[in-house]
Design a protein around this motif. Structure first.
Motif, short mmCIF file in Angstrom:
data_model
loop_
_atom_site.label_atom_id
_atom_site.label_comp_id
_atom_site.label_asym_id
_atom_site.label_seq_id
_atom_site.Cartn_x
_atom_site.Cartn_y
_atom_site.Cartn_z
N SER A 33 -30.76 14.85 2.89
CA SER A 33 -30.30 14.66 1.52
C SER A 33 -28.97 15.35 1.30
CB SER A 33 -31.33 15.20 0.52
OG SER A 33 -31.44 16.60 0.67
N ILE A 34 -28.27 14.87 0.29
CA ILE A 34 -27.01 15.46 -0.16
C ILE A 34 -27.22 15.79 -1.63
CG2 ILE A 34 -24.57 15.09 -0.59
CD1 ILE A 34 -24.59 13.08 1.69
N ASP A 35 -27.04 17.05 -2.00
CA ASP A 35 -27.20 17.48 -3.38
C ASP A 35 -25.86 17.33 -4.10
OD1 ASP A 35 -29.95 18.29 -3.28
OD2 ASP A 35 -29.29 19.99 -2.07
N VAL A 36 -25.86 16.50 -5.16
CA VAL A 36 -24.63 16.17 -5.88
C VAL A 36 -24.77 16.60 -7.33
CG1 VAL A 36 -23.04 14.33 -6.53
CG2 VAL A 36 -24.28 14.19 -4.36
N LEU A 37 -23.85 17.45 -7.78
CA LEU A 37 -23.81 17.89 -9.17
C LEU A 37 -22.70 17.13 -9.89
CD1 LEU A 37 -24.61 19.85 -11.46
CD2 LEU A 37 -22.91 21.45 -10.53
N PHE A 38 -23.03 16.53 -11.02
CA PHE A 38 -22.07 15.80 -11.85
C PHE A 38 -21.68 16.68 -13.03
CE2 PHE A 38 -24.20 12.52 -9.51
CZ PHE A 38 -23.32 11.46 -9.40
N ILE A 39 -20.37 16.88 -13.23
CA ILE A 39 -19.87 17.65 -14.36
C ILE A 39 -18.93 16.75 -15.15
CG2 ILE A 39 -18.46 19.64 -15.06
CD1 ILE A 39 -19.40 21.02 -12.47
N GLY A 40 -19.22 16.57 -16.44
CA GLY A 40 -18.38 15.69 -17.24
C GLY A 40 -18.83 15.62 -18.67
N ASN A 41 -18.87 14.41 -19.21
CA ASN A 41 -19.25 14.18 -20.60
C ASN A 41 -20.04 12.87 -20.70
OD1 ASN A 41 -17.25 12.06 -20.83
ND2 ASN A 41 -15.71 13.65 -21.04
N SER A 42 -19.96 12.20 -21.83
CA SER A 42 -20.78 11.01 -22.03
C SER A 42 -20.44 9.88 -21.05
CB SER A 42 -20.66 10.50 -23.46
OG SER A 42 -19.34 10.10 -23.74
N LEU A 49 -25.87 7.93 -15.32
CA LEU A 49 -25.18 7.62 -14.07
C LEU A 49 -25.71 8.43 -12.88
CD1 LEU A 49 -22.92 6.33 -12.36
CD2 LEU A 49 -21.40 8.12 -13.24
N PRO A 50 -25.87 9.76 -12.98
CA PRO A 50 -26.37 10.49 -11.82
C PRO A 50 -27.73 9.99 -11.32
CG PRO A 50 -25.44 12.01 -13.40
CD PRO A 50 -25.51 10.66 -14.08
N GLU A 61 -30.18 3.59 3.58
CA GLU A 61 -30.39 4.47 4.73
C GLU A 61 -30.02 5.89 4.35
OE1 GLU A 61 -28.04 2.79 7.82
OE2 GLU A 61 -29.43 1.16 8.18
N GLU A 62 -30.36 6.82 5.27
CA GLU A 62 -30.03 8.23 5.06
C GLU A 62 -28.55 8.38 4.89
OE1 GLU A 62 -31.72 11.31 7.48
OE2 GLU A 62 -33.08 9.85 8.34
N PRO A 63 -28.12 9.45 4.29
CA PRO A 63 -28.90 10.41 3.54
C PRO A 63 -29.12 9.93 2.11
CG PRO A 63 -26.62 11.11 3.61
CD PRO A 63 -26.71 9.82 4.41
N ILE A 64 -30.11 10.50 1.45
CA ILE A 64 -30.31 10.19 0.05
C ILE A 64 -29.57 11.24 -0.77
CG2 ILE A 64 -32.52 9.04 0.35
CD1 ILE A 64 -33.87 11.62 -0.68
N LEU A 65 -29.22 10.87 -1.98
CA LEU A 65 -28.54 11.79 -2.89
C LEU A 65 -29.55 12.33 -3.89
CD1 LEU A 65 -25.36 9.68 -3.70
CD2 LEU A 65 -25.67 11.39 -1.93
N LEU A 66 -29.53 13.63 -4.11
CA LEU A 66 -30.33 14.27 -5.14
C LEU A 66 -29.34 14.83 -6.13
CD1 LEU A 66 -32.87 16.10 -2.82
CD2 LEU A 66 -33.14 13.90 -3.97
N GLN A 67 -29.54 14.59 -7.41
CA GLN A 67 -28.52 14.89 -8.39
C GLN A 67 -28.91 15.95 -9.40
OE1 GLN A 67 -28.91 13.98 -11.89
NE2 GLN A 67 -30.95 13.18 -11.49
N GLY A 68 -27.87 16.52 -9.98
CA GLY A 68 -27.97 17.41 -11.11
C GLY A 68 -26.82 17.06 -12.04
N ILE A 69 -26.90 17.49 -13.29
CA ILE A 69 -25.86 17.10 -14.24
C ILE A 69 -25.58 18.21 -15.23
CG2 ILE A 69 -27.55 15.96 -15.71
CD1 ILE A 69 -25.33 13.94 -16.48
N ARG A 70 -24.32 18.35 -15.57
CA ARG A 70 -23.87 19.20 -16.68
C ARG A 70 -22.84 18.36 -17.42
NH1 ARG A 70 -24.86 23.33 -20.26
NH2 ARG A 70 -22.89 24.10 -20.99
#
Length: 181
Positions: A33-42, A49-50, A61-70
């Protein structure tokens, strides 16, 4: 909005291109997995979107993305920086329990022009966006993550702003060596 789906596709493609190569999914081994943090607005949280990007990655296929958001409506990257929460968020555990691998940065669609002034059709000076981007990229890279920029689109009433927005993102992306979607 239907118009935003091409932007989703660009983010997905960019995130996969930025990811390291991986082997096809195997029924015997857990997926990378790849951990992806999204930082932005609406422009980031509208239609979640995340989560959409994460769901698409799970079907591939691999890798999968796991997300977080601010993301806070109307926020600029300088606003996120002033709040002082970015370092704390980056130090929190990512979904896979490790540190964040990628951080997607999205600036406000009028480059900081307030809502009242946005009706005039002008964009803000990209200097404050660029300054905040430099500072955020230093923090992100200091935490071992890779930055990416998610370019917003122009307001519907002012399509002529698209080229100016693209230029602001491309200039800072090139300066910092960070991909722009």
């Amino acid at each position: 909005m239907i118009r935003s789906f091409p932007s989703y596709s660009r983010v997905v493609c960019l995130l996969f291109m930025a990811a390291t190569a991986a082997n096809p999914v195997s029924g015997q081994a857990p997926r990378d997995s790849i951990d992806v943090l999204f930082i932005g607005n609406s422009y980031t949280y509208y239609n979640n979107l995340p989560r959409i990007v994460e769901a698409i990655s799970q079907a591939l296929e691999e890798p999968i993305l796991l997300q977080g958001i601010r993301a806070i409506g109307g926020y600029t990257l300088p606003g996120h920086l002033r709040d002082g929460h970015i370092t704390e968020i980056l130090q929190e555990s990512a979904p896979a329990g490790d540190s964040w691998d990628r951080v997607v940065l999205q600036e406000q669609s009028t480059l900081g022009v307030g809502y009242v002034d946005a009706a005039s059709g002008r964009l803000g000076d990209p200097a404050s966006f660029h300054e905040a981007a430099r500072d955020l990229v230093r923090v992100i890279e200091g935490q071992g993550a890779e930055p990416l920029f998610y370019m917003t689109w122009a307001k519907e009433s002012f399509p002529n702003q698209t080229a100016k927005l693209a230029h602001a993102y491309e200039v800072i992306g090139e300066e910092l060596g960070a991909p722009v979607a």
